[in-house]
Design a protein around this motif. Structure first.
Motif, PDB file in Angstrom:
ATOM      1  N   LEU A  22       0.865  -1.188   0.000  1.00  0.00           N
ATOM      2  CA  LEU A  22       0.000   0.000   0.000  1.00  0.00           C
ATOM      3  C   LEU A  22       0.901   1.237   0.000  1.00  0.00           C
ATOM      4  N   GLU A  24       0.935   5.756   0.180  1.00  0.00           N
ATOM      5  CA  GLU A  24       0.235   7.003   0.467  1.00  0.00           C
ATOM      6  C   GLU A  24       1.138   8.159   0.036  1.00  0.00           C
ATOM      7  N   ARG A  26       0.437  11.294   0.368  1.00  0.00           N
ATOM      8  CA  ARG A  26       0.154  12.549   1.076  1.00  0.00           C
ATOM      9  C   ARG A  26      -0.179  12.236   2.533  1.00  0.00           C
ATOM     10  N   TYR A  30      -3.900  15.134   6.590  1.00  0.00           N
ATOM     11  CA  TYR A  30      -4.278  15.545   7.948  1.00  0.00           C
ATOM     12  C   TYR A  30      -2.983  15.469   8.766  1.00  0.00           C
ATOM     13  N   PHE A  33      -1.637  12.691  11.177  1.00  0.00           N
ATOM     14  CA  PHE A  33      -1.174  11.377  10.712  1.00  0.00           C
ATOM     15  C   PHE A  33       0.342  11.416  10.510  1.00  0.00           C
ATOM     16  N   LEU A 103      -4.154  -0.221   9.728  1.00  0.00           N
ATOM     17  CA  LEU A 103      -4.950   1.012   9.701  1.00  0.00           C
ATOM     18  C   LEU A 103      -5.572   1.280  11.073  1.00  0.00           C
ATOM     19  N   THR A 122     -16.783   2.780   8.974  1.00  0.00           N
ATOM     20  CA  THR A 122     -16.539   3.138   7.564  1.00  0.00           C
ATOM     21  C   THR A 122     -16.241   1.883   6.754  1.00  0.00           C
ATOM     22  N   ILE A 128     -15.946  -3.621   3.318  1.00  0.00           N
ATOM     23  CA  ILE A 128     -14.559  -4.059   3.242  1.00  0.00           C
ATOM     24  C   ILE A 128     -14.459  -5.436   3.910  1.00  0.00           C
TER      25      ILE A 128
ATOM     26  N   SER B 159     -12.929   7.927   5.096  1.00  0.00           N
ATOM     27  CA  SER B 159     -12.834   7.116   3.876  1.00  0.00           C
ATOM     28  C   SER B 159     -11.644   7.490   3.013  1.00  0.00           C
ATOM     29  N   HIS B 160     -11.167   8.750   3.110  1.00  0.00           N
ATOM     30  CA  HIS B 160     -10.018   9.130   2.278  1.00  0.00           C
ATOM     31  C   HIS B 160      -8.849   9.635   3.131  1.00  0.00           C
ATOM     32  N   ALA B 161      -8.837   9.257   4.409  1.00  0.00           N
ATOM     33  CA  ALA B 161      -7.723   9.630   5.296  1.00  0.00           C
ATOM     34  C   ALA B 161      -6.433   8.975   4.793  1.00  0.00           C
ATOM     35  N   PRO B 162      -5.270   9.486   5.228  1.00  0.00           N
ATOM     36  CA  PRO B 162      -4.011   8.875   4.804  1.00  0.00           C
ATOM     37  C   PRO B 162      -4.011   7.359   5.009  1.00  0.00           C
ATOM     38  N   LEU B 163      -3.624   6.654   3.993  1.00  0.00           N
ATOM     39  CA  LEU B 163      -3.573   5.190   3.889  1.00  0.00           C
ATOM     40  C   LEU B 163      -4.962   4.541   3.868  1.00  0.00           C
ATOM     41  N   VAL B 164      -5.930   5.134   4.552  1.00  0.00           N
ATOM     42  CA  VAL B 164      -7.286   4.579   4.517  1.00  0.00           C
ATOM     43  C   VAL B 164      -7.887   4.776   3.124  1.00  0.00           C
ATOM     44  N   PRO B 166      -6.289   5.031   0.108  1.00  0.00           N
ATOM     45  CA  PRO B 166      -5.765   4.041  -0.831  1.00  0.00           C
ATOM     46  C   PRO B 166      -6.284   2.624  -0.565  1.00  0.00           C
ATOM     47  N   TYR B 167      -6.674   2.334   0.667  1.00  0.00           N
ATOM     48  CA  TYR B 167      -7.194   0.991   0.990  1.00  0.00           C
ATOM     49  C   TYR B 167      -8.676   0.884   0.613  1.00  0.00           C
ATOM     50  N   ILE B 168      -9.511   1.774   1.130  1.00  0.00           N
ATOM     51  CA  ILE B 168     -10.962   1.635   0.912  1.00  0.00           C
ATOM     52  C   ILE B 168     -11.352   2.059  -0.505  1.00  0.00           C
TER      53      ILE B 168
END
Lengths: 137, 307
Positions: A22, A24, A26, A30, A33, A103, A122, A128, B159-164, B166-168
């Protein structure tokens, strides 16, 4: 199986490969993070010298490779790799469940107002698989 | 079989018989369709759809004697899909659209905008006012105040948080699958006729990047990347004199009509509407023929007035 995600020492990588899991681009979207990763992996001291490692519920180790970008606070991004036997394919269901646990660990560490309950809700909303499994579905 | 049809599930091909066209725009390969002749009607989609969302609009608008152009935003549909989040910006997407319009030399455009087609299309319009004839506005926004839905951690920001994200949205295509399904009124019809088509153009996690990158461009505070652009949009749109019509989904619970359609009406007091139709955020899926008819009536009215 270990019960949770824990930060671990660098594993022996002989005969292993880093399997992409995986990414990221960015991580500071927030900023809390980014702060979580900087604190958890002591990045202000270590910088780009070494990846960070965790052990996930399956027992697999995962490498966190942090990315720097000129003009932005560090880290700007992160890539997560499973440490697997060099010539063996990854077991997708295992990797998926581990990533979901990662996560959850991250959200716990980031803290309020981010909550694991909201992450799990979520995940269930978006159907999921790992979230449904974690909820006993 | 053309390139568009080769990626569509067989059952959907009859609904999208249009010849694919491609143009280099702002350094990217953009797919669009260009049907009919007459004053152009430019239909802009948002996240995570593509031109297919306007499949029930093209025929009736062409039959009314207009040219219809439907581009796929870079990152969606059959257009190029950059694999880095930094490839996407609100201004960059507006520039992509500007490049296409200049390449086709479109003038007297009736600009139809939905979702992120709003901020990108309206930015284009305000920067190129001489090319625009009228606006049709649907379920979008043009000011720095976010929808209440977009401020919530569950389910939106998580749903679009960092790493979340790209996962969801990446691994599981959450926005195109479950997200759109929850944002239409007739969910069974959507599942039968459309869901697989949207999913087919975003087959792998890397192709879905814009589905979680766009949400991160919604300004939540004055420090946000796009905040100043939205301030400009609101300020300049308030000065705009274009004829306009506002069409909204009665059941829209993301951009609820009482807040958002009414705010557009205050911003553009000359606008017709709001016309309320059956629909949540993706109102085109529930009321395509009705909205197409509203657009044709609106443009017919412009012709009668000589506008």
């Amino acid at each position: 199986m270990t019960a949770s995600v824990t930060i671990a020492a660098k594993p022996d990588l002989a005969g292993k490969r880093l399997a992409f899991a995986l990414a990221e681009d960015r991580v500071g979207h927030y900023p809390e993070f980014r702060a979580f990763f900087a604190k958890s992996f002591d990045l202000d001291r270590i910088g780009l010298a070494e990846p960070g490692f965790v052990t996930a519920p399956s027992g697999l180790a995962y490498a966190f490779v942090f990315i720097g970008r000129s003009g932005e606070p560090f880290p700007a991004g992160v890539e997560i790799y499973a440490v697997v036997d060099a010539l063996e394919p990854v077991e997708e269901t295992t990797l998926d469940a581990d990533l979901w646990a990662v996560l959850g660990w991250m959200i716990d560490g980031v803290g309020a107002p981010w909550t694991r309950d909201d992450l799990e809700a979520t995940g269930r909303l978006y159907r999921i698989p790992a979230a449904a499994k974690a909820a006993g579905g | 079989m053309n390139q568009a049809q080769s990626v569509l599930p067989e059952a959907a091909r009859a609904a999208w018989p249009y010849a694919p066209r491609f143009a280099r725009v702002n350094g990217w390969r953009m797919h669009y369709i260009d049907e009919g002749a007459g004053d152009p009607v430019l239909l802009l989609h948002g996240n995570p759809t593509w031109g297919y969302i306007y499949r029930e609009f093209v025929g009736p608008i062409v039959a009314s004697g207009r040219r219809v152009i439907v581009p796929d935003m870079i990152g969606f549909g059959l257009s190029e899909k950059p694999t880095r989040e930094q490839a996407h910006s609100l201004d960059g997407h507006a520039a992509n659209l500007t490049a296409l319009v200049r390449r086709l030399d479109l003038r007297r455009i009736t600009l139809v905008v939905h979702d992120w087609g709003g901020p990108t299309g309206l930015s284009f319009a305000l920067a190129n006012p001489e090319r625009v004839r009228a606006l049709v506005i649907m379920s979008t926004w043009a000011w720095p105040t976010p929808a209440e839905f977009h401020t919530r951690i569950f389910p939106w920001r998580m749903s679009h948080a960092p790493l979340v994200g790209p996962y969801i949205f990446g691994k599981y295509n959450g926005l195109t699958g479950r997200g759109m399904y929850l944002s239409v009124v007739d969910r069974e019809r959507y599942r039968e006729r459309a869901q697989a088509v949207y999913e087919a153009t975003l087959p792998d996690p890397a192709t879905r990047l814009l589905t979680w990158a766009w949400p991160r461009w919604i300004p939540l505070d004055a420090e946000a990347r796009a905040h100043d652009r939205f301030v400009w949009l609101e300020r300049e749109l308030a000065k705009a004199q274009w004829p306009a019509t506002i069409i909204w989904g009665r059941e829209d619970d993301v951009f609820d009509h009482a807040t958002f359609a009414d705010r557009f009406k205050r911003l553009l007091p000359q606008a017709e509407g709001p016309h309320l139709v059956t629909g949540r955020h993706f109102l085109q899926e529930d009321s395509g023929p009705e909205i197409a008819s509203l657009i044709v009536d609106f443009v017919d009215g412009l012709d009668r007035k000589g506008a």
